[in-house]
Design a protein around this motif. Sequence first.
Motif, PDB file in Angstrom:
ATOM      1  N   THR A 356      18.565 -11.935 -27.286  1.00 47.17           N
ATOM      2  CA  THR A 356      18.768 -10.973 -28.353  1.00 47.17           C
ATOM      3  C   THR A 356      19.202 -11.926 -29.676  1.00 47.17           C
ATOM      4  N   ARG A 357      20.588 -12.017 -29.650  1.00 47.04           N
ATOM      5  CA  ARG A 357      21.305 -12.611 -30.813  1.00 47.04           C
ATOM      6  C   ARG A 357      20.928 -13.909 -30.811  1.00 47.04           C
ATOM      7  N   GLU A 358      21.018 -14.778 -29.896  1.00 46.80           N
ATOM      8  CA  GLU A 358      21.055 -16.256 -30.046  1.00 46.80           C
ATOM      9  C   GLU A 358      19.297 -16.574 -30.207  1.00 46.80           C
ATOM     10  N   ALA A 359      18.484 -15.675 -29.664  1.00 44.97           N
ATOM     11  CA  ALA A 359      17.002 -15.952 -29.809  1.00 44.97           C
ATOM     12  C   ALA A 359      16.833 -15.757 -31.242  1.00 44.97           C
ATOM     13  N   ALA A 360      17.422 -14.900 -31.948  1.00 48.18           N
ATOM     14  CA  ALA A 360      17.159 -14.382 -33.380  1.00 48.18           C
ATOM     15  C   ALA A 360      17.580 -15.948 -34.046  1.00 48.18           C
ATOM     16  N   ARG A 361      18.628 -16.470 -33.604  1.00 46.96           N
ATOM     17  CA  ARG A 361      19.250 -17.507 -34.245  1.00 46.96           C
ATOM     18  C   ARG A 361      18.391 -18.912 -34.133  1.00 46.96           C
ATOM     19  N   ALA A 362      17.596 -18.969 -32.845  1.00 48.32           N
ATOM     20  CA  ALA A 362      16.968 -20.094 -32.525  1.00 48.32           C
ATOM     21  C   ALA A 362      15.780 -19.988 -33.610  1.00 48.32           C
ATOM     22  N   LEU A 363      15.032 -18.726 -33.983  1.00 48.09           N
ATOM     23  CA  LEU A 363      14.190 -18.663 -35.065  1.00 48.09           C
ATOM     24  C   LEU A 363      14.548 -18.524 -36.439  1.00 48.09           C
ATOM     25  N   GLY A 364      15.682 -18.616 -36.624  1.00 46.60           N
ATOM     26  CA  GLY A 364      16.138 -18.778 -38.037  1.00 46.60           C
ATOM     27  C   GLY A 364      16.235 -17.271 -38.648  1.00 46.60           C
ATOM     28  N   LEU A 365      16.300 -16.286 -37.893  1.00 50.44           N
ATOM     29  CA  LEU A 365      16.393 -15.132 -38.269  1.00 50.44           C
ATOM     30  C   LEU A 365      17.707 -14.406 -38.326  1.00 50.44           C
ATOM     31  N   ASP A 366      18.167 -13.540 -39.302  1.00 52.22           N
ATOM     32  CA  ASP A 366      19.587 -13.171 -39.284  1.00 52.22           C
ATOM     33  C   ASP A 366      19.390 -11.466 -39.554  1.00 52.22           C
ATOM     34  N   ASP A 367      18.131 -10.944 -39.284  1.00 53.76           N
ATOM     35  CA  ASP A 367      18.096  -9.451 -39.446  1.00 53.76           C
ATOM     36  C   ASP A 367      17.794  -8.877 -38.165  1.00 53.76           C
ATOM     37  N   CYS A 368      17.958  -9.244 -37.216  1.00 53.84           N
ATOM     38  CA  CYS A 368      17.549  -8.836 -35.870  1.00 53.84           C
ATOM     39  C   CYS A 368      18.482  -9.391 -34.821  1.00 53.84           C
ATOM     40  N   GLY A 369      18.416  -8.854 -33.453  1.00 49.27           N
ATOM     41  CA  GLY A 369      19.170  -9.563 -32.525  1.00 49.27           C
ATOM     42  C   GLY A 369      20.465  -9.075 -32.144  1.00 49.27           C
ATOM     43  N   THR A 370      20.864  -7.988 -33.092  1.00 53.00           N
ATOM     44  CA  THR A 370      22.322  -7.335 -32.801  1.00 53.00           C
ATOM     45  C   THR A 370      21.957  -5.766 -33.329  1.00 53.00           C
ATOM     46  N   LEU A 371      23.006  -5.014 -33.093  1.00 51.68           N
ATOM     47  CA  LEU A 371      22.980  -3.604 -33.285  1.00 51.68           C
ATOM     48  C   LEU A 371      24.014  -3.564 -34.683  1.00 51.68           C
ATOM     49  N   CYS A 372      24.112  -4.758 -35.432  1.00 53.19           N
ATOM     50  CA  CYS A 372      24.860  -4.618 -37.008  1.00 53.19           C
ATOM     51  C   CYS A 372      24.465  -3.726 -37.938  1.00 53.19           C
ATOM     52  N   LEU A 373      25.116  -3.239 -38.577  1.00 56.61           N
ATOM     53  CA  LEU A 373      24.663  -2.271 -39.851  1.00 56.61           C
ATOM     54  C   LEU A 373      23.727  -3.198 -40.562  1.00 56.61           C
ATOM     55  N   GLY A 374      22.729  -2.767 -41.030  1.00 57.16           N
ATOM     56  CA  GLY A 374      21.697  -3.269 -42.015  1.00 57.16           C
ATOM     57  C   GLY A 374      20.520  -3.931 -41.205  1.00 57.16           C
ATOM     58  N   ALA A 375      20.800  -4.225 -40.030  1.00 60.19           N
ATOM     59  CA  ALA A 375      19.667  -4.845 -39.240  1.00 60.19           C
ATOM     60  C   ALA A 375      18.406  -4.034 -39.045  1.00 60.19           C
ATOM     61  N   ARG A 376      17.264  -4.872 -38.689  1.00 56.66           N
ATOM     62  CA  ARG A 376      16.050  -4.255 -38.351  1.00 56.66           C
ATOM     63  C   ARG A 376      16.251  -3.358 -37.264  1.00 56.66           C
ATOM     64  N   ALA A 377      15.753  -2.037 -37.430  1.00 54.78           N
ATOM     65  CA  ALA A 377      16.048  -1.151 -36.156  1.00 54.78           C
ATOM     66  C   ALA A 377      14.790  -1.425 -35.261  1.00 54.78           C
ATOM     67  N   ASP A 378      15.160  -2.712 -34.593  1.00 51.65           N
ATOM     68  CA  ASP A 378      14.097  -3.084 -33.361  1.00 51.65           C
ATOM     69  C   ASP A 378      15.186  -3.013 -32.136  1.00 51.65           C
ATOM     70  N   LEU A 379      14.814  -1.958 -31.415  1.00 49.28           N
ATOM     71  CA  LEU A 379      15.706  -1.614 -30.447  1.00 49.28           C
ATOM     72  C   LEU A 379      15.001  -1.519 -29.004  1.00 49.28           C
ATOM     73  N   ALA A 380      15.633  -1.506 -27.859  1.00 46.82           N
ATOM     74  CA  ALA A 380      15.203  -1.057 -26.610  1.00 46.82           C
ATOM     75  C   ALA A 380      16.104  -0.112 -25.933  1.00 46.82           C
ATOM     76  N   ILE A 381      15.464   0.762 -25.506  1.00 46.50           N
ATOM     77  CA  ILE A 381      16.210   2.006 -24.626  1.00 46.50           C
ATOM     78  C   ILE A 381      15.825   1.753 -23.287  1.00 46.50           C
ATOM     79  N   TRP A 382      16.920   1.556 -22.413  1.00 47.69           N
ATOM     80  CA  TRP A 382      16.648   1.393 -21.126  1.00 47.69           C
ATOM     81  C   TRP A 382      17.226   2.251 -20.280  1.00 47.69           C
ATOM     82  N   ASP A 383      17.025   2.674 -19.033  1.00 43.14           N
ATOM     83  CA  ASP A 383      17.193   3.722 -18.104  1.00 43.14           C
ATOM     84  C   ASP A 383      18.215   2.841 -17.090  1.00 43.14           C
ATOM     85  N   VAL A 384      19.126   2.448 -17.630  1.00 44.65           N
ATOM     86  CA  VAL A 384      20.022   1.591 -16.656  1.00 44.65           C
ATOM     87  C   VAL A 384      21.461   2.087 -17.125  1.00 44.65           C
ATOM     88  N   ALA A 385      22.430   2.057 -16.121  1.00 44.87           N
ATOM     89  CA  ALA A 385      23.823   2.615 -16.468  1.00 44.87           C
ATOM     90  C   ALA A 385      24.665   1.498 -17.221  1.00 44.87           C
TER      91      ALA A 385
END
Length: 407
Positions: A356-385
Amino acid sequence: MDAVTCRIFRNATLATLETTGDAAAQAYGLIPQAALVIEDGRIAWRGPEDQLPAPYATLPSEDLNGALVTPAPIDCHTHVVFGGDRAMEFEMRLNGASYEEVARAGGGIVSTVRATRAASEETLLTQALKRVDALIAEGVTTLEIKSGYGLDVETELRMLRVARKIGERRPIRVRTTFLGAHAVPAEFKGEDDRYLDEICLPTLELAHDEGLVDAVDGFCEGIAFSPAQMARVFDKAAALGLPVKLHAEQLSNLGGAALAASYKALSADHLEYLDEAGVTAMAEAGTVAVLLPGAFYTLRETVLPPMDLLRRHGVAIALATDCNPGTSPLTSLLLTMNMACTLFRMTPEEALAGVTREAARALGLDDCGTLCLGARADLAIWDVAHPAELSYRIGFNPLTSRIFGGS
């Protein structure tokens, strides 16, 4: 704001993957009993549900019943566009042939080159989409795709056009990488520099002119290109204003990672034979280490990447499938995470950050990879605890929803 422009999730566990510098911060950036608000495809708010701002509190929302929400996975190193397969070479290796022996016998990358040159653009696209669909099924929203199986002008451009079309045919963000310096084709055997002069460098210029290239890569190894030859490719990339990355220190230590770092490379990838000088250079340049456990596993390698050195020097560590026909026929980032933990002794938190976070950095992207404010809403929802389950399970996909740009 209204229900038309907003999408609100409640009763969720968020793994924000944000780094705060606070040693007491929750692992994974976890926020339990949380809410998250999407507006216009971006994260507008996230935090404890009982702190949801009043303007959002009266709008319709979706109850996630405690599900885990993470940034969507990013596969930052793939070769998903190719022709044919190399199952027979897999069998050769199991019968004792080394990767280098297979390559020197005319197999390896060169055998895929033959099949890729013979495939039409539509055939390459149809076959690649099957691999991409497997990645999408595990939540992947951003994908890097390399050329490098054409090694002539026509096929390298064809591969990059197919990569761009994948981003048009599927809801996925594609970053393309020119990998003309992947191997020397048979017709240039023993004439590496002539291949660079007559094919690789001119093709890079043409691909750039056509808007097909986001970054430039190469394979720096005894069976591929020397550091001096890679420097020529990187000089051309710099002249075109393109960032670079490098397959480095996979089979030996030629100093490729340090070379890549000297060009402020986005990443150096593989790195099993990386030494401390290379690690230090990467740390100073901010070059991300992209580890590829699928290739390590398939080739039955025994030399591990220098995990302690990478951690000690603060080098960001990303993970990727390295999906390719010969050394990592892998289309699962979830399995990649498990392999990284079991083979490389990464922690589940490092593994999730790595896709997620580091993979985005490896592509030179700063708008994804975390759930920070202003980030692209690219999310995964998982059925795990708990997020550790994503690395712990083998052959199990707990994805329930994939959100791409808020949709």
